[in-house]
Design an enzyme around this catalytic site. Structure first.
Site, mmCIF file in Angstrom:
data_model
loop_
_atom_site.group_PDB
_atom_site.id
_atom_site.type_symbol
_atom_site.label_atom_id
_atom_site.label_comp_id
_atom_site.label_asym_id
_atom_site.label_seq_id
_atom_site.Cartn_x
_atom_site.Cartn_y
_atom_site.Cartn_z
ATOM 1 C CB SER A 1 -0.957 -0.002 1.203
ATOM 2 O OG SER A 1 -0.238 -0.111 2.402
ATOM 3 C CD GLU B 1 8.625 -6.591 -1.655
ATOM 4 O OE1 GLU B 1 7.529 -6.031 -1.727
ATOM 5 O OE2 GLU B 1 9.037 -7.124 -0.616
HETATM 6 C C1 5RP Z 1 5.240 -6.546 0.200
HETATM 7 C C2 5RP Z 1 6.043 -5.825 1.213
HETATM 8 C C3 5RP Z 1 5.548 -4.500 1.677
HETATM 9 O O1 5RP Z 1 6.547 -3.571 1.509
HETATM 10 C C4 5RP Z 1 5.174 -4.586 3.124
HETATM 11 O O2 5RP Z 1 4.266 -5.656 3.288
HETATM 12 C C5 5RP Z 1 4.566 -3.285 3.619
HETATM 13 O O3 5RP Z 1 3.311 -3.114 3.036
HETATM 14 P P1 5RP Z 1 2.424 -1.832 3.288
HETATM 15 O O4 5RP Z 1 3.122 -0.698 2.610
HETATM 16 O O5 5RP Z 1 1.104 -2.183 2.634
HETATM 17 O O6 5RP Z 1 2.294 -1.631 4.762
HETATM 18 O O7 5RP Z 1 7.070 -6.266 1.655
HETATM 19 O O8 5RP Z 1 5.759 -7.807 -0.083
#
Ligand code: 5RP
Length: 223
Positions: free
Chosen positions: A30, A103
């Protein structure tokens, strides 16, 4: 300010790290989505982006931003992404959105990892957020047993009553109950288990900068 407003504020601040004409790496989740939407307000600033997930690629394209295959790109100045937890040394837990492997790959090619996060993500000790581990499907049980031997409680991530499937066709085990005092050592240990594709600990190569959204504004932490 709401959590979303804090995420939006750090996403906007991250634009300062994006140089004209660059190809940049873009994360998933998000907060990363807020960042993509900010990029969408200046779509011609960059040459394009490498996406860390299919969802991110689709959102970038919806803003008219060119998406490059990583095989076409040798280096990037920045990789910009959120985190589930970050400690005071820049080590992170990531993968809540399931994109941890891509990532990590995209981040490895960037000179600097810029983490964008709301203040709730900053922790003293990593591990309250269950640690995501992407695994080859046939290895779910064996990897779960090894994680249990490390003191974790493993749970296979589910979606719509079925095991969650990543963009790479693999599953995710969420390992809860860990108090991660030495993230670098644990990252190496878990990566070393046969069947593990990657672990959502980003400690050997953590964040270089964290833009942290707080009620007092965006704070810049340098590691
Ligand atoms: C996705 C990730 C995101 O960076 C992590 O889950 C944080 O998500 P958000 O910005 O929705 O809090 O690692 O794989």
């Amino acid at each position: 300010m709401t959590q979303d407003e804090l995420k939006q504020a750090v996403a906007r601040a991250a634009l300062d790290y994006v140089a004209e004409g660059d190809i940049i790496g873009v994360g998933t989740g998000s907060t990363a989505n807020f960042f993509i939407d900010e990029l969408g307000t200046v779509p011609n600033r960059i040459k394009g982006a490498v996406a860390s997930s299919e969802a991110t690629a689709a959102r970038l394209k919806s803003h008219g931003i060119s998406v490059f295959d990583l095989n076409q790109v040798e280096r990037m100045s920045v990789y910009i992404d959120g985190a589930d937890e970050i400690n005071h040394r820049g080590a992170m837990i990531k993968g809540g959105g399931g994109a941890l492997t891509r990532e990590k790959i995209v981040a490895s090619v960037a000179d600097r990892f810029i983490c964008i996060a709301d203040a709730s993500k900053l922790v003293e000790v990593l591990g309250k957020f269950p640690l995501p581990v992407e695994v080859i499907p046939m290895a779910v049980a064996v990897v779960s047993r090894r994680l249990t031997s490390f003191g974790a409680t493993p749970a296979l991530r589910m979606k719509d009553g079925k095991p969650y499937i990543t963009d790479n066709g693999c599953h995710i085990i969420d390992a809860s109950g860990l108090e991660i005092i030495d993230p670098v050592t644990l990252e190496v240990k878990i990566n070393d288990i046969p069947g593990v594709v990657s672990v959502g600990l980003f400690a050997r190569k953590g964040a270089d900068v964290c833009l942290l959204g707080t009620a007092d504004g965006v704070k810049t932490l340098m590691f």
